[in-house]
Design a protein around this motif. Structure first.
Motif, PDB file in Angstrom:
ATOM      1  N   MET A  38      -3.406 -13.400   0.822  1.00 28.00           N
ATOM      2  CA  MET A  38      -4.106 -13.134  -0.435  1.00 28.00           C
ATOM      3  C   MET A  38      -4.491 -14.423  -1.132  1.00 28.00           C
ATOM      4  O   MET A  38      -5.607 -14.556  -1.652  1.00 28.00           O
ATOM      5  N   ALA A  39      -3.578 -15.393  -1.165  1.00 30.46           N
ATOM      6  CA  ALA A  39      -3.844 -16.651  -1.853  1.00 30.46           C
ATOM      7  C   ALA A  39      -4.980 -17.426  -1.186  1.00 30.46           C
ATOM      8  O   ALA A  39      -5.856 -17.981  -1.862  1.00 30.46           O
ATOM      9  N   LEU A  40      -4.971 -17.462   0.143  1.00 32.00           N
ATOM     10  CA  LEU A  40      -6.023 -18.172   0.862  1.00 32.00           C
ATOM     11  C   LEU A  40      -7.393 -17.552   0.589  1.00 32.00           C
ATOM     12  O   LEU A  40      -8.398 -18.263   0.483  1.00 32.00           O
ATOM     13  N   HIS A  41      -7.416 -16.224   0.457  1.00 35.33           N
ATOM     14  CA  HIS A  41      -8.690 -15.538   0.244  1.00 35.33           C
ATOM     15  C   HIS A  41      -9.139 -15.587  -1.212  1.00 35.33           C
ATOM     16  O   HIS A  41     -10.271 -15.977  -1.521  1.00 35.33           O
ATOM     17  N   VAL A  42      -8.225 -15.200  -2.128  1.00 36.66           N
ATOM     18  CA  VAL A  42      -8.591 -15.087  -3.538  1.00 36.66           C
ATOM     19  C   VAL A  42      -8.677 -16.453  -4.210  1.00 36.66           C
ATOM     20  O   VAL A  42      -9.612 -16.731  -4.970  1.00 36.66           O
ATOM     21  N   LEU A  43      -7.690 -17.315  -3.958  1.00 33.80           N
ATOM     22  CA  LEU A  43      -7.642 -18.618  -4.622  1.00 33.80           C
ATOM     23  C   LEU A  43      -8.277 -19.733  -3.802  1.00 33.80           C
ATOM     24  O   LEU A  43      -8.884 -20.649  -4.347  1.00 33.80           O
ATOM     25  N   GLY A  44      -8.096 -19.656  -2.479  1.00 36.43           N
ATOM     26  CA  GLY A  44      -8.613 -20.727  -1.627  1.00 36.43           C
ATOM     27  C   GLY A  44     -10.041 -20.535  -1.172  1.00 36.43           C
ATOM     28  O   GLY A  44     -10.642 -21.463  -0.616  1.00 36.43           O
ATOM     29  N   GLY A  45     -10.566 -19.334  -1.359  1.00 36.63           N
ATOM     30  CA  GLY A  45     -11.959 -19.097  -0.992  1.00 36.63           C
ATOM     31  C   GLY A  45     -12.200 -18.941   0.494  1.00 36.63           C
ATOM     32  O   GLY A  45     -13.352 -18.986   0.950  1.00 36.63           O
ATOM     33  N   SER A  47     -12.926 -17.074   3.763  1.00 38.44           N
ATOM     34  CA  SER A  47     -13.606 -15.794   3.978  1.00 38.44           C
ATOM     35  C   SER A  47     -12.732 -14.821   4.768  1.00 38.44           C
ATOM     36  O   SER A  47     -11.761 -15.223   5.427  1.00 38.44           O
ATOM     37  N   GLY A  48     -13.083 -13.568   4.708  1.00 40.59           N
ATOM     38  CA  GLY A  48     -12.290 -12.518   5.321  1.00 40.59           C
ATOM     39  C   GLY A  48     -12.132 -12.600   6.832  1.00 40.59           C
ATOM     40  O   GLY A  48     -11.020 -12.500   7.351  1.00 40.59           O
ATOM     41  N   PRO A  49     -13.233 -12.761   7.600  1.00 43.19           N
ATOM     42  CA  PRO A  49     -13.120 -12.705   9.060  1.00 43.19           C
ATOM     43  C   PRO A  49     -12.103 -13.656   9.695  1.00 43.19           C
ATOM     44  O   PRO A  49     -11.322 -13.224  10.532  1.00 43.19           O
ATOM     45  N   PRO A  50     -12.058 -14.965   9.323  1.00 38.89           N
ATOM     46  CA  PRO A  50     -11.047 -15.827   9.940  1.00 38.89           C
ATOM     47  C   PRO A  50      -9.617 -15.375   9.636  1.00 38.89           C
ATOM     48  O   PRO A  50      -8.739 -15.413  10.519  1.00 38.89           O
ATOM     49  N   LEU A  51      -9.363 -14.948   8.407  1.00 36.01           N
ATOM     50  CA  LEU A  51      -8.028 -14.485   8.046  1.00 36.01           C
ATOM     51  C   LEU A  51      -7.711 -13.166   8.741  1.00 36.01           C
ATOM     52  O   LEU A  51      -6.566 -12.923   9.146  1.00 36.01           O
ATOM     53  N   TRP A  52      -8.710 -12.323   8.889  1.00 33.56           N
ATOM     54  CA  TRP A  52      -8.520 -11.047   9.596  1.00 33.56           C
ATOM     55  C   TRP A  52      -8.130 -11.293  11.043  1.00 33.56           C
ATOM     56  O   TRP A  52      -7.204 -10.670  11.562  1.00 33.56           O
ATOM     57  N   TRP A  53      -8.825 -12.214  11.702  1.00 32.56           N
ATOM     58  CA  TRP A  53      -8.511 -12.513  13.093  1.00 32.56           C
ATOM     59  C   TRP A  53      -7.130 -13.140  13.241  1.00 32.56           C
ATOM     60  O   TRP A  53      -6.402 -12.850  14.200  1.00 32.56           O
ATOM     61  N   ALA A  54      -6.753 -14.011  12.313  1.00 32.49           N
ATOM     62  CA  ALA A  54      -5.414 -14.603  12.357  1.00 32.49           C
ATOM     63  C   ALA A  54      -4.348 -13.519  12.245  1.00 32.49           C
ATOM     64  O   ALA A  54      -3.345 -13.530  12.964  1.00 32.49           O
ATOM     65  N   TRP A  55      -4.572 -12.572  11.326  1.00 34.08           N
ATOM     66  CA  TRP A  55      -3.634 -11.460  11.141  1.00 34.08           C
ATOM     67  C   TRP A  55      -3.568 -10.579  12.385  1.00 34.08           C
ATOM     68  O   TRP A  55      -2.480 -10.221  12.856  1.00 34.08           O
ATOM     69  N   VAL A  56      -4.723 -10.250  12.949  1.00 31.06           N
ATOM     70  CA  VAL A  56      -4.776  -9.375  14.121  1.00 31.06           C
ATOM     71  C   VAL A  56      -4.075 -10.011  15.318  1.00 31.06           C
ATOM     72  O   VAL A  56      -3.274  -9.366  15.998  1.00 31.06           O
ATOM     73  N   LEU A  57      -4.364 -11.288  15.564  1.00 34.48           N
ATOM     74  CA  LEU A  57      -3.828 -11.946  16.760  1.00 34.48           C
ATOM     75  C   LEU A  57      -2.346 -12.292  16.645  1.00 34.48           C
ATOM     76  O   LEU A  57      -1.613 -12.223  17.632  1.00 34.48           O
ATOM     77  N   LEU A  58      -1.909 -12.650  15.443  1.00 27.93           N
ATOM     78  CA  LEU A  58      -0.526 -13.116  15.284  1.00 27.93           C
ATOM     79  C   LEU A  58       0.442 -12.036  14.829  1.00 27.93           C
ATOM     80  O   LEU A  58       1.648 -12.127  15.114  1.00 27.93           O
TER      81      LEU A  58
END
Length: 265
Positions: A38-45, A47-58
């Motif tokens: 949440m912090a990386l997306h909301v505060l760090g700016g 974008s969704g796709p890289p964080l989504w892929w990190a979540w999916v893969l890890l």
């Protein structure tokens, strides 16, 4: 008026479900994973796709593998739960079946209803700054980490306790012999089915590979068919979890999770 009987409060004891390190990693660690995304997306700016892929893969994809590792890769489970395990694979046909119904009916809405399985009520102050993709990641990462903690504890007790005949369980002890092996197997499992989805443009960031092959007259494409199939991984997982973790009915599971032998910390 009858007097309310005085009942002495039960004494509070410091208990750990497994031990201090394990419990903190699977609870605080899970919370930390969600808050970090949440912090990386909301505060760090970010974008969704890289964080989504990190979540999916890890986290998310490997947590589906966690279920596979304690069911299909366990020779005893395959024998004991044969009807459940093989019958539950029918969930992979659910999406394609609804897709076929939409094609035959010449209308898209049955398939649209299928892929919109749930509606989420967002926390307004956060949802205005988070897209749907990242909300899914934030609310699921905590569960993923906890689930890995439970399955890993189960593995250590069922397959790797002193005196256990590992050969009786098939592949399950091999994929759980070390956490790095378990993690890499989960990653490989995730890459296999998510690459298939990415190749059809189902997942974020994969639009360049979108297979827009029309199927039927309802505006449905090959990409939609693959999306319905990919949903089967989640539905299959949710269905199996209703049966394989019934601690009240499964004495062996209670033993493997040491629910009756928890001692004071």
């Amino acid at each position: 008026m009858n007097a309310v009987p005085h009942v002495a409060p039960a004494p509070l004891h410091a208990r750990w479900l497994v031990d201090r390190r394990h419990d903190l990693l699977s609870t605080v660690g899970g919370l930390g994973a969600s808050l970090a995304q949440m912090a990386l997306h909301v505060l760090g700016g970010v974008s969704g796709p890289p964080l989504w892929w990190a979540w999916v893969l890890l986290l998310d994809g490997p947590h589906l593998f966690a279920t596979v590792s304690r069911t299909y890769l366990d020779a005893r489970e395959r024998k004991t739960r044969a009807r459940l395990l093989w019958g539950s694979l029918g969930w992979f046909a659910a999406g394609p079946a609804v897709f076929a119904a939409s094609v035959l009916a010449g209308q898209r809405w049955p398939f649209a209803v299928f892929v919109t399985l749930t509606s989420l009520v967002f926390w307004p102050s956060v949802s205005r700054r988070m897209d749907f993709l990242m909300f899914t990641v934030a609310v699921t990462a905590f569960h993923n980490v906890q689930y890995h903690g439970i399955v890993w504890f189960f593995h250590r007790n069922r397959y790797h306790a002193e005196g256990v005949d590992r050969s009786a369980f098939g592949w399950a002890p091999k994929v759980s012999q070390r956490f790095i092996v378990y993690a890499l197997c989960g990653l490989a499992f995730t890459l296999a089915y998510r690459t298939l989805g990415c190749g059809m443009g189902v997942h974020p960031g994969c639009g360049a590979f979108d297979a827009k092959v029309a199927l039927g007259g309802a505006g449905l494409t090959l990409r939609d068919l693959m999306e319905g199939f990919i949903w089967g991984f989640a539905l299959h997982h949710y269905f199996l979890d209703q049966y394989i973790w019934r601690v009240r009915r499964d004495a062996g599971l209670n033993q493997d999770l040491k629910l009756g032998t928890a001692g004071l910390a």
